[in-house]
Design a protein around this motif. Structure first.
Motif, PDB file in Angstrom:
ATOM      1  N   PHE A  88       0.831  -1.199   0.000  1.00 41.87           N
ATOM      2  CA  PHE A  88       0.000   0.000   0.000  1.00 41.87           C
ATOM      3  C   PHE A  88       0.869   1.253   0.000  1.00 41.87           C
ATOM      4  CE2 PHE A  88      -1.681   3.432   2.645  1.00 41.87           C
ATOM      5  CZ  PHE A  88      -2.755   3.826   1.859  1.00 41.87           C
ATOM      6  N   ARG A  89       1.913   1.268   0.805  1.00 39.93           N
ATOM      7  CA  ARG A  89       2.803   2.427   0.830  1.00 39.93           C
ATOM      8  C   ARG A  89       3.463   2.630  -0.528  1.00 39.93           C
ATOM      9  NH1 ARG A  89       6.727   1.036   5.503  1.00 39.93           N
ATOM     10  NH2 ARG A  89       7.764   2.924   4.733  1.00 39.93           N
ATOM     11  N   ALA A  91       2.046   1.808  -3.381  1.00 39.41           N
ATOM     12  CA  ALA A  91       1.012   2.268  -4.307  1.00 39.41           C
ATOM     13  C   ALA A  91       0.671   3.743  -4.102  1.00 39.41           C
ATOM     14  CB  ALA A  91      -0.251   1.415  -4.142  1.00 39.41           C
ATOM     15  N   ARG A  92       0.779   4.242  -2.880  1.00 38.07           N
ATOM     16  CA  ARG A  92       0.415   5.645  -2.645  1.00 38.07           C
ATOM     17  C   ARG A  92       1.577   6.591  -2.913  1.00 38.07           C
ATOM     18  NH1 ARG A  92       0.636   7.419   3.683  1.00 38.07           N
ATOM     19  NH2 ARG A  92       2.701   6.581   4.126  1.00 38.07           N
ATOM     20  N   ARG A 155      -4.863   7.643  -7.700  1.00 35.10           N
ATOM     21  CA  ARG A 155      -5.757   7.549  -6.549  1.00 35.10           C
ATOM     22  C   ARG A 155      -6.487   6.210  -6.522  1.00 35.10           C
ATOM     23  NH1 ARG A 155      -9.213  12.521  -7.644  1.00 35.10           N
ATOM     24  NH2 ARG A 155      -8.066  12.502  -9.605  1.00 35.10           N
ATOM     25  N   GLN A 157      -5.291   3.424  -7.809  1.00 35.85           N
ATOM     26  CA  GLN A 157      -4.292   2.429  -7.420  1.00 35.85           C
ATOM     27  C   GLN A 157      -4.122   2.400  -5.909  1.00 35.85           C
ATOM     28  OE1 GLN A 157      -0.743   3.446  -9.622  1.00 35.85           O
ATOM     29  NE2 GLN A 157      -1.251   2.096 -11.324  1.00 35.85           N
ATOM     30  N   ARG A 158      -4.031   3.598  -5.331  1.00 38.40           N
ATOM     31  CA  ARG A 158      -3.922   3.668  -3.874  1.00 38.40           C
ATOM     32  C   ARG A 158      -5.165   3.072  -3.208  1.00 38.40           C
ATOM     33  NH1 ARG A 158      -4.698   9.338  -1.081  1.00 38.40           N
ATOM     34  NH2 ARG A 158      -6.699   8.898  -2.069  1.00 38.40           N
TER      35      ARG A 158
END
Length: 506
Positions: A88-89, A91-92, A155, A157-158
């Motif tokens: 997740f980190r 992806a953001r 956004r 993707q996140r």
């Protein structure tokens, strides 16, 4: 605002799945009034989230605490959460400007008669112009790059990564409930088997006395040989059951050790002694009754249902990502720094340089690849939707089946308990008649044997009732209250590490 809105518009708005929209308002939860688990009001000692505390067994609580810490399947599932949190980190990260510091040294040496030197007539050997040019360049710079998320690709993707992270947290809860249920069921299985073995030994003792008495009476011509043979066969059958029970006990103890993340035989004997010494009905008497009219919204609190719902949301966002990939992308790149031919004067502000680039890239011809990626994302959404609906329907069926099984097990337990009370009264009366000299010993032994058989049936009914209670908790996802939402710091802190040590985000 128009650009921001366009990013949201690329993610399709989907109707709720049919199975979710058609859930009934409440479950039918019949109770047996006056049964062993019926109560007029709720017990304040019971914690509905930690539902296993209803068994009021400190030894069991200790085993569950150990299993939650040491179970290896649960440890593996937690490691998966750590991995997905890092994803997740990742992806953001593109949502923020990317900065890179650069330091360069470049030395270039070339003949004077090449390039611009050749055009100026250099390298002719006249001495006015050197035969070679040598350049030394030192530079320090900071470059920044940023992609403008016009279409919401980053956004989405996140968002998809966040949904999958929360789904992995739900998967941990599913594994946690499974470990708790396995610990409880195996604990009571061990206790029931040990009680069955003890009752079996007592039955064998009574049958042996009954066979001895029948043989003596046969020798005196008071009974037929058929009665002797029948009693011998019954004794042999009771003896033959003991090795099977002992084998089952060894297997159950071994499974309990594995659940606790220990080698076979390492389970604390004091814990199991507490299970053996627990008074009859103590476990069942204090169990919290199932409230009538449970809302079916509790189904959404099941971690496996929530995990599939998260995956459905992630698949929906990935459609928006695939759509955005077919549109132009916009980015900004800037670089600034200083450069000089000598290292001593490198930090001179007059030697600064800057670069700013705005770029747009639009796919023109990809041989249908981008359209195929969107079709694949839509197909994955359809798969996730079907999986979620199937999980929802299965969960609803499991709850209804568990409620029915729990009700029937209560009825069976009540009947077997009444049967044992009658057998105990009969055994007591027959022994008193024998002691007063108005009854024979054979009848007293038969009554005692009947009592032991009824007690064995009640032990099996107790285990079945506990098993049905556990199945109901598992079907409801733990208890009949919604769990609190997860608040995991790994989503937003760059300093997280599983061992608790400090780390630097990068």
């Amino acid at each position: 605002m128009l650009l921001v809105g366009s990013g949201c518009a690329l993610t399709p708005q989907m109707d709720p799945p049919d199975a979710e929209a058609q859930l009934p308002d409440a479950y039918d939860t019949p109770l047996v009034e006056g049964g062993p688990l019926y109560a007029e009001d709720d017990s304040t000692r019971f914690n509905p989230v930690n539902w296993w505390t209803a068994f009021d067994a400190p030894a069991l609580n200790a085993l569950i605490d150990t299993a939650l810490v040491r179970n290896l399947d649960l440890e593996r599932t937690r490691a998966v959460v750590d991995e997905i949190a890092s994803q997740f980190r990742i992806a953001r990260a593109p949502l923020f400007p990317q900065a890179t510091a650069n330091g360069n040294y470049n030395r270039q040496s070339q003949p004077a008669n090449t390039g611009i030197g050749g055009a100026l007539g250099g390298g002719g050997g006249s001495g006015a112009v050197p035969d070679r040019f040598t350049f030394d360049t030192y530079s320090l710079s900071l470059s920044l790059s940023y992609e403008l998320d016009f279409w919401g690709r980053l956004r989405n993707q996140r968002g998809a990564a966040l949904e999958r992270f929360m789904g992995s947290v739900d998967a941990v809860q599913t594994a946690r409930q499974q470990v708790i249920a396995q610990t409880i069921s195996t604990y009571f299985e061990v206790a029931a088997l040990e009680r069955q073995i003890a009752l079996g030994e007592e039955t064998i003792r009574v049958l042996q006395q009954r066979v001895d008495l029948a043989e003596d009476r046969y020798d005196r011509g008071l009974v037929r040989s058929f009665e002797v043979y029948a009693l011998r066969q019954e004794l042999q059958a009771a003896q033959a059951e003991q090795p099977q029970r002992e084998s089952q006990l060894a297997d159950a103890r071994g499974r309990l050790s594995v659940i606790l993340g220990q080698f076979v035989g390492n389970v604390d004997e004091a814990v199991m002694q507490a299970a053996r010494s627990a008074p009859r009905d103590a476990v069942l008497a204090d169990l919290q009754p199932v409230p009538p009219g449970l809302p079916s919204d509790l189904l959404m609190a099941r971690p496996d249902v929530r995990a599939d719902a998260r995956e459905l949301n992630a698949a929906q966002r990935e459609i928006g990502v695939a759509r955005a990939n077919r549109l132009p992308s916009f980015s900004l790149t800037g670089e600034g720094g200083v450069q000089n031919s000598t290292l001593d004067d490198l930090l001179n502000i007059d030697q600064r340089f800057t670069t700013l680039i705005a770029s747009v890239a639009a796919p023109v011809f990809q041989a249908g690849r981008l359209r195929a990626e969107q079709d694949a994302a839509e197909a994955r959404y359809t798969q996730a939707r079907a999986t979620y609906e199937q999980t929802l329907l299965t969960a609803l069926q499991e709850v209804h089946a568990a409620l029915t099984a729990y009700e029937k097990q209560q009825e069976q337990y009540a009947l077997v308990r009444d049967q044992l009370e009658q057998a105990e009264a009969s055994a007591y009366n027959q022994m008193r008649r024998y002691e007063r000299g108005i009854g024979d010993y054979a009848t007293a032994l038969d009554a005692e044997r009947t009592r032991l058989q009824a007690e064995q049936r009640l032990t099996a009914a107790e285990e079945a009732l506990v098993g049905s209670r556990i199945a109901l908790h598992r079907a409801l996802g733990g208890a009949w209250v919604a769990p609190p939402e997860s608040d995991d710091p790994r989503l937003f802190r760059g300093t997280y590490r599983p061992d608790g040590a400090a780390d630097t985000a990068n």
